[in-house]
Write a protein that holds these residues in place. Structure first.
Motif, short mmCIF file in Angstrom:
data_model
loop_
_atom_site.label_atom_id
_atom_site.label_comp_id
_atom_site.label_asym_id
_atom_site.label_seq_id
_atom_site.Cartn_x
_atom_site.Cartn_y
_atom_site.Cartn_z
N GLY A 46 25.29 -25.12 102.29
CA GLY A 46 26.51 -24.58 101.71
C GLY A 46 27.72 -24.98 102.52
O GLY A 46 27.83 -26.12 102.99
N TYR A 47 28.63 -24.04 102.73
CA TYR A 47 29.86 -24.33 103.46
C TYR A 47 29.60 -24.99 104.80
O TYR A 47 30.29 -25.93 105.20
N ASP A 48 28.59 -24.51 105.51
CA ASP A 48 28.33 -25.01 106.86
C ASP A 48 28.03 -26.51 106.87
O ASP A 48 28.30 -27.20 107.85
N GLY A 49 27.47 -27.03 105.79
CA GLY A 49 27.18 -28.44 105.70
C GLY A 49 28.40 -29.32 105.60
O GLY A 49 28.31 -30.55 105.80
N LEU A 50 29.56 -28.73 105.32
CA LEU A 50 30.80 -29.51 105.23
C LEU A 50 31.25 -30.04 106.58
O LEU A 50 32.14 -30.88 106.64
N ALA A 51 30.64 -29.57 107.67
CA ALA A 51 31.03 -30.05 109.00
C ALA A 51 30.84 -31.56 109.11
O ALA A 51 31.66 -32.25 109.73
N LEU A 52 29.78 -32.10 108.53
CA LEU A 52 29.49 -33.53 108.68
C LEU A 52 30.47 -34.40 107.90
O LEU A 52 31.07 -35.32 108.49
N PRO A 53 30.67 -34.21 106.59
CA PRO A 53 31.63 -35.08 105.89
C PRO A 53 33.05 -34.89 106.37
O PRO A 53 33.81 -35.87 106.45
N LEU A 54 33.45 -33.65 106.68
CA LEU A 54 34.80 -33.45 107.19
C LEU A 54 34.97 -34.14 108.53
O LEU A 54 36.04 -34.70 108.84
N GLY A 55 33.93 -34.14 109.35
CA GLY A 55 33.99 -34.84 110.63
C GLY A 55 34.20 -36.33 110.45
O GLY A 55 34.91 -36.97 111.23
N LEU A 56 33.59 -36.92 109.41
CA LEU A 56 33.76 -38.35 109.16
C LEU A 56 35.21 -38.68 108.83
O LEU A 56 35.79 -39.63 109.37
N VAL A 57 35.81 -37.91 107.94
CA VAL A 57 37.21 -38.15 107.59
C VAL A 57 38.12 -37.90 108.79
O VAL A 57 39.04 -38.68 109.06
N ALA A 58 37.85 -36.81 109.51
CA ALA A 58 38.68 -36.51 110.68
C ALA A 58 38.57 -37.61 111.73
O ALA A 58 39.54 -37.93 112.41
N GLY A 59 37.37 -38.20 111.86
CA GLY A 59 37.20 -39.28 112.83
C GLY A 59 38.01 -40.51 112.48
O GLY A 59 38.62 -41.13 113.35
N VAL A 60 38.03 -40.89 111.20
CA VAL A 60 38.83 -42.05 110.80
C VAL A 60 40.31 -41.78 111.02
O VAL A 60 41.07 -42.66 111.47
#
Length: 643
Positions: free
Chosen positions: A108-122
């Motif tokens: 659920g919400y907690d899984g958003l850490a990974l995709p959001l981290g990818l965008v934040a990293g770029v």
């Protein structure tokens, strides 16, 4: 001419840099961690906290980097959109499409850490690293360390860390692509892994002679995006009749919540088996959410295949690095923003089938096929025969004759390929996504492999231009890495999303501090860089190996750092005593299995997930680099007094 004198380079002011970093921290970290409070507010059916993590922060980061690129200046060569699309295609790989989506569906919400981290990293790459890394005439991380710090130890250590991390990323990429290939042509997993590995090797060999980046022209990314969006729209139409899944995500969340309620009321699920998609921090603590996000984000910033192939002086004009990264971020954001609706609509389609009631005696063959591939266990059983599954479910506790949600145990990656099939979606509509995952796996796998081969060659040569010739040692290094990654992909026990996160965590801890300090602090020296790399990478490696391979030893040595309650720690001592007292081989095996099963739940430091060790290792790396550089700073020579 110094690095700062390069004509046309981007030169962001210190004030712009600091302001951008502050806004980045708010968008990427502070607001997503405030979801518990922000979810009280609803906009268009969206709980505000969920919307920020799924879409709002991504939009904000794109706007931030666009403004930064405009203000940073620089005179880029007019290169068009093609290089940025190639860049984006090597950022969003099979792991993001399959692993990150599956993690969202499971967490659920907690899984958003990974995709959001990818965008934040770029975004952070564009702000913090791109304007300065491109000033160095290098092709890889190893080349940067060679020029910035001199000597051979720093560049070789950086190469070793980058190789280890790349191996984990490559393994995750191969496994994700293999799952899609397995679903497409119905072959065993080991054959699918072999197929993807051979495809990556063939693409790399062809690229050695024919420059695939020029041939593809960004079409690979376009094909990946088209495949993802085609299946997403098909799922949304199938589940709710929506043609605009990104804009109807709020209503999809409400539909999912209603389905969950119906499943519980009809006794087709217990509460523990539900996944409230918008409720934050039920499965991950806030600390772990931030740790996973930062592991991916900081790892992306230090990723060798991105820096060397797209942000180095051998790939882009000094004034174009920030602007290319900004355009690539837009493309990446479109795909990443598509992952939450893909996860949610996949769950809706699957749970609608479950809500109709599936009799144990008539389990559909689609469940058996998914089970036989290892994507889901049905009543703790995997079999291609529905009768075997029915027999196992008939023995389940509390069984009333119907298949329940708690009777199914999906793998995080397997859910993405199994749910559409189980829900009855036409295979023709799922094929675009599966083909996109396979293509993305080959694109990113080729980039990962190529970056290590170039880095190995660069630490042994001073040539400024790429050599089209095959270097035997570099090919050997690349081939060995590919074989090791394939073996890890075959035997890995965790999902591809978390496996990739651990690779990024190793890059974040081992490379990020010395990279950033080397770019922005003129007093950083070789000794400080070595200290930062050693401290960060050793902490991360010790934690990853301890949690996954030696949990008993990790808890025995550092049990005081664990979040284990007193009763769990006491149980560990009792199981150790039972193992010591066992005399027969069978008794030893049983006692050891019981000890390992128990200790895997408590072998940690402060409850941190393996990749979340970034929260400890990265600050430790920065501190080590700063202190050692200051302590071993060359002293200015004082003039001797005249005789």
């Amino acid at each position: 001419m110094g690095l700062g004198d390069i004509a046309g380079a981007s030169r962001p002011s210190g004030r712009l840099l600091l302001a951008s970093l502050l806004i980045w921290l708010i968008l990427a970290i502070a607001l997503p961690l405030s979801a518990l409070t922000l979810n009280v507010i609803r906009i268009g059916g969206f709980p505000l906290g969920f919307w920020i993590a799924a879409q709002g922060a991504i939009i904000g980061l794109v706007a931030l980097v666009a403004f930064y690129a405009w203000r940073a200046g620089g005179v880029p060569v007019r290169e068009g959109i093609r290089p940025a699309l190639i860049f984006a295609g090597e950022i969003v790989g099979a792991v993001a499409l399959l692993g990150f989506t599956g993690y969202i569906a499971a967490m659920g919400y907690d899984g958003l850490a990974l995709p959001l981290g990818l965008v934040a990293g770029v975004a952070l790459l564009a702000i913090l690293v791109a304007p300065r890394f491109v000033l160095y005439p290098v092709q890889s991380i190893s080349g940067f360390f060679a020029i910035r710090y001199g000597g051979s130890l720093t560049r070789r250590l950086a190469f070793l860390i980058a190789s280890a991390a790349t191996g984990l990323l490559l393994a995750a990429d191969i496994r994700a692509g293999s799952l899609a290939l397995q679903s497409l042509i119905n072959i065993p997993m080991h054959q699918a892994i072999l197929g993807i590995t051979v495809a990556i090797a063939a693409t790399w060999l062809a690229g050695t002679f024919f420059a695939p980046a020029k041939m593809s022209g960004g079409l690979g990314f376009v094909a990946v995006a088209a495949g993802l969006l085609a299946t997403l729209v098909a799922l949304a139409v199938f589940a709710s009749g929506s043609l605009l899944p990104h804009f109807t995500l709020g209503s999809a969340l409400e539909s999912h919540a209603n389905l969950n309620q119906a499943l519980v009321v009809n006794r087709l699920s217990d509460v523990k088996s539900l996944t409230p998609m918008a409720s934050p921090f039920l499965l991950l603590s806030m600390r772990n959410f931030a740790g996973l996000l930062l592991a991916v984000a900081l790892g992306v910033v230090a990723a060798p295949h991105l820096l060397g192939r797209h942000v180095s002086q051998s790939a882009v004009a000094p004034g174009g690095a920030v602007k290319r990264t900004a355009v690539a971020l837009v493309a990446v954001a479109i795909l990443i923003a598509s992952l939450p609706p893909l996860a949610i609509y996949s769950r809706i389609g699957f749970e609608e089938v479950m809500s109709k009631g599936i009799e144990i005696a008539a389990i559909p063959q689609s469940f058996a096929e998914a089970s036989a591939h290892g994507w889901v266990k049905v009543c703790d059983q995997t079999s291609l025969a529905s009768t075997d599954l029915a027999a196992a479910c008939a023995k389940a506790s509390g069984q009333r004759g119907f298949l329940r949600l708690q009777d199914l145990a999906f793998t995080t990656d397997g859910f993405v390929v199994a749910a559409p099939m189980i829900s009855g979606l036409s295979p023709m509509l799922e094929y675009p996504l599966l083909l996109a995952v396979v293509l993305a796996s080959v694109l990113v796998g080729n980039a990962l492999l190529s970056s290590i081969v170039v880095a190995d060659r660069e630490i042994r040569t001073t040539r400024d231009e790429r050599s089209p010739d095959l270097d035997f040692r570099s090919v050997s290094v690349g081939g060995t890495l590919l074989v090791v990654a394939a073996l890890v992909a075959l035997f890995a026990a965790i999902g591809t999303g978390l496996l990739a996160a651990e690779g990024f965590a190793l890059l974040a801890a081992g490379i990020f501090p010395s990279l950033v300090l080397g770019l922005h602090w003129r007093h950083m020296n070789a000794a400080g860089a070595i200290a930062a790399m050693l401290v960060g990478s050793l902490i991360t490696a010790a934690y990853l190996l301890g949690v996954h391979i030696w949990p008993v030893e990790l808890f025995s040595i550092s049990g005081a750092l664990s979040d284990a309650p007193p009763m769990a720690a006491k149980r560990f001592v009792e199981l150790q005593a039972a193992l010591a007292a066992a005399t027969t081989p069978d008794a030893v095996a049983l006692a050891h299995a019981a000890l390992v099963k128990h200790v895997t739940t408590i072998a940690n430091w402060g409850g941190l997930k393996p990749a979340a060790i970034t929260l400890v290792a990265v600050p430790a790396g920065f501190i080590a680099g700063l202190l050692v550089s200051l302590l071993l700073r060359p002293r200015k020579k004082t003039p001797e007094a005249p005789a």
